[in-house]
Write an enzyme that holds these catalytic residues in place. Sequence first.
Site, PDB file in Angstrom:
ATOM      1  N   TYR A 135       0.698  -1.399  -0.024  1.00 31.97           N
ATOM      2  CA  TYR A 135      -0.052   0.100  -0.207  1.00 31.97           C
ATOM      3  C   TYR A 135       0.835   1.241  -0.009  1.00 31.97           C
ATOM      4  O   TYR A 135       0.269   2.461  -0.021  1.00 31.97           O
ATOM      5  CB  TYR A 135      -0.978  -0.033   1.204  1.00 31.97           C
ATOM      6  CG  TYR A 135      -2.159  -0.851   1.237  1.00 31.97           C
ATOM      7  CD1 TYR A 135      -2.191  -1.971   0.524  1.00 31.97           C
ATOM      8  CD2 TYR A 135      -3.327  -0.227   1.760  1.00 31.97           C
ATOM      9  CE1 TYR A 135      -3.388  -2.801   0.490  1.00 31.97           C
ATOM     10  CE2 TYR A 135      -4.521  -1.067   1.621  1.00 31.97           C
ATOM     11  CZ  TYR A 135      -4.453  -2.276   1.116  1.00 31.97           C
ATOM     12  OH  TYR A 135      -5.723  -3.077   0.892  1.00 31.97           O
ATOM     13  N   LYS A 186       5.452 -15.046   1.526  1.00 24.95           N
ATOM     14  CA  LYS A 186       5.329 -15.677   0.094  1.00 24.95           C
ATOM     15  C   LYS A 186       6.872 -15.710  -0.557  1.00 24.95           C
ATOM     16  O   LYS A 186       7.207 -15.223  -1.501  1.00 24.95           O
ATOM     17  CB  LYS A 186       4.369 -14.918  -0.729  1.00 24.95           C
ATOM     18  CG  LYS A 186       4.143 -15.575  -1.824  1.00 24.95           C
ATOM     19  CD  LYS A 186       3.291 -16.865  -2.064  1.00 24.95           C
ATOM     20  CE  LYS A 186       3.093 -17.520  -3.204  1.00 24.95           C
ATOM     21  NZ  LYS A 186       2.510 -18.946  -3.287  1.00 24.95           N
ATOM     22  N   ASP A 219      -0.977 -18.389   0.637  1.00 18.91           N
ATOM     23  CA  ASP A 219      -1.980 -19.053   0.185  1.00 18.91           C
ATOM     24  C   ASP A 219      -2.260 -20.377   1.136  1.00 18.91           C
ATOM     25  O   ASP A 219      -3.465 -20.754   1.338  1.00 18.91           O
ATOM     26  CB  ASP A 219      -1.438 -19.535  -1.152  1.00 18.91           C
ATOM     27  CG  ASP A 219      -0.191 -19.923  -1.514  1.00 18.91           C
ATOM     28  OD1 ASP A 219       0.724 -19.741  -0.397  1.00 18.91           O
ATOM     29  OD2 ASP A 219       0.180 -20.604  -2.511  1.00 18.91           O
ATOM     30  N   ASP A 243      -5.064  -7.698   4.568  1.00 20.61           N
ATOM     31  CA  ASP A 243      -6.313  -7.119   4.216  1.00 20.61           C
ATOM     32  C   ASP A 243      -7.155  -8.326   3.683  1.00 20.61           C
ATOM     33  O   ASP A 243      -8.376  -8.606   4.111  1.00 20.61           O
ATOM     34  CB  ASP A 243      -6.197  -6.117   3.096  1.00 20.61           C
ATOM     35  CG  ASP A 243      -7.597  -5.427   2.843  1.00 20.61           C
ATOM     36  OD1 ASP A 243      -8.504  -5.151   3.664  1.00 20.61           O
ATOM     37  OD2 ASP A 243      -7.638  -4.963   1.688  1.00 20.61           O
ATOM     38  N   ASP A 247     -10.467 -10.457   5.366  1.00 21.43           N
ATOM     39  CA  ASP A 247     -11.815 -10.498   4.648  1.00 21.43           C
ATOM     40  C   ASP A 247     -12.226 -11.910   5.016  1.00 21.43           C
ATOM     41  O   ASP A 247     -13.338 -12.141   5.207  1.00 21.43           O
ATOM     42  CB  ASP A 247     -11.893  -9.788   3.381  1.00 21.43           C
ATOM     43  CG  ASP A 247     -12.517  -8.624   3.244  1.00 21.43           C
ATOM     44  OD1 ASP A 247     -12.116  -7.801   4.320  1.00 21.43           O
ATOM     45  OD2 ASP A 247     -13.225  -8.261   2.332  1.00 21.43           O
TER      46      ASP A 247
HETATM   47  N1  GGG Z   1     -14.336   0.552   7.064  1.00 18.89           N
HETATM   48  C1  GGG Z   1     -13.596   1.382   6.252  1.00 18.89           C
HETATM   49  C2  GGG Z   1     -13.740   0.850   4.769  1.00 18.89           C
HETATM   50  O1  GGG Z   1     -14.447   1.398   4.014  1.00 18.89           O
HETATM   51  N2  GGG Z   1     -12.840  -0.027   4.264  1.00 18.89           N
HETATM   52  C3  GGG Z   1     -12.954  -0.614   2.911  1.00 18.89           C
HETATM   53  C4  GGG Z   1     -11.646  -0.980   2.299  1.00 18.89           C
HETATM   54  O2  GGG Z   1     -11.585  -1.532   1.223  1.00 18.89           O
HETATM   55  N3  GGG Z   1     -10.575  -1.125   3.366  1.00 18.89           N
HETATM   56  C5  GGG Z   1      -9.466  -1.442   2.689  1.00 18.89           C
HETATM   57  C6  GGG Z   1      -8.429  -1.429   3.742  1.00 18.89           C
HETATM   58  O3  GGG Z   1      -8.660  -1.689   4.927  1.00 18.89           O
HETATM   59  O4  GGG Z   1      -7.366  -1.708   3.360  1.00 18.89           O
END
Ligand code: GGG
Length: 366
Positions: A135, A186, A219, A243, A247
């Site tokens: 990032y 990785k 992975d 990230d 998720d």
């Molecule tokens: N709650 C914050 C938000 O909108 N996150 C969405 C997102 O895509 N975040 C990417 C990240 O946390 O790097």
Amino acid sequence: MKTYKIALIPGDGIGQEVMGPARGVLDEVAALCGFQLDYEHFPWGCDYYLANGRMMDADALERMKAFDALYLGAVGDPARVPDHVSLRELLIAIRQGYDQYINLRPVRLLEGIPGPLRSASIDMVCVRENSEGEYAGLGGRFKKGTADEVATQTAVFTRKGVERVLRYAFELARSRPRKQLASATKSNACQHSMVFWDEVALEIGKEYPDVKLTSYHVDALAARMITHPHTLDVIVASNLFGDILTDLGGALQGSLGLPASANLDPEKRFPSMFEPVHGSAPDIAGKGIANPMAAVWAASMMMDHLGEPAAAGILLAALEAVARGGQVRTADLGGTHNTTEMADALRSEARKIHAASRRVSASDPR
Ligand code: GGG
């Protein structure tokens, strides 16, 4: 009365819908615990961008330095503003501008919300590097629109950045009963950055002989989160890997309406920022049905950070009670309750939990 100054940035989409009700729960718990929160609302986000040509004011970081914490909803309105503009110019600008180098994300099953797996035991925390890595924002597009076009996105791993996130993760693992740290790598494909990451992990690990460090290719770690989630305790990962893994973690928890995230400057040079993991969810925005539980969980993390553990505990216990009770469920959890109804249920549980704790302390012979 003790007062904390909070910068409130609801942002976009369901961020604007969950933050008011979640704030109501937080304010109630603060009053029960004998302190208050003084909010300043900042209208930054995609509407602001379309009106003003920027996601937040030029002096935003300077102004928000005066706050004890930032409480953020969600960012993104991809139909009107490119996602890479909205995310980079608001969320990532704050994380990097305030050097919030730790992104802490608990991945834990709440009793009563089973998640998609058979395993009943999921209790891990992901420590995501939050200031550099993939990032970092370095790179460019050349010969745009031609057949010779080139795009580069350079990941940046500094010794300072990698050491500090690993040290934080080892400390966290040391403080937990299982004392296990899984490092996402990785290094078979990324022979510079990830070999470096692994070397630093081994170096820092020498300071923590009581913590069991295991490196997994990211992975394989993603697969392990599904096949053997009970074997995972603390995970440390680079910005992008973290990230993605979190998720996946949210999905394992049963809904992205649940997980929360703390963007921390552990040295407290700058305010830290607390947010639900979920984004703006344009598909359900405007319907009033988004789940405010992730925003309330984020509020609990904010209270912990501000040194209000009783309030943090009540907020978390209220989430657990509503989950366990099974009566109130928003659409993401298969129910029909709306955002306000879920927040009302959380407030009601918080009041009961506080009253019960007062009864216990009143009857304590000590
Ligand atoms: N709650 C914050 C938000 O909108 N996150 C969405 C997102 O895509 N975040 C990417 C990240 O946390 O790097």
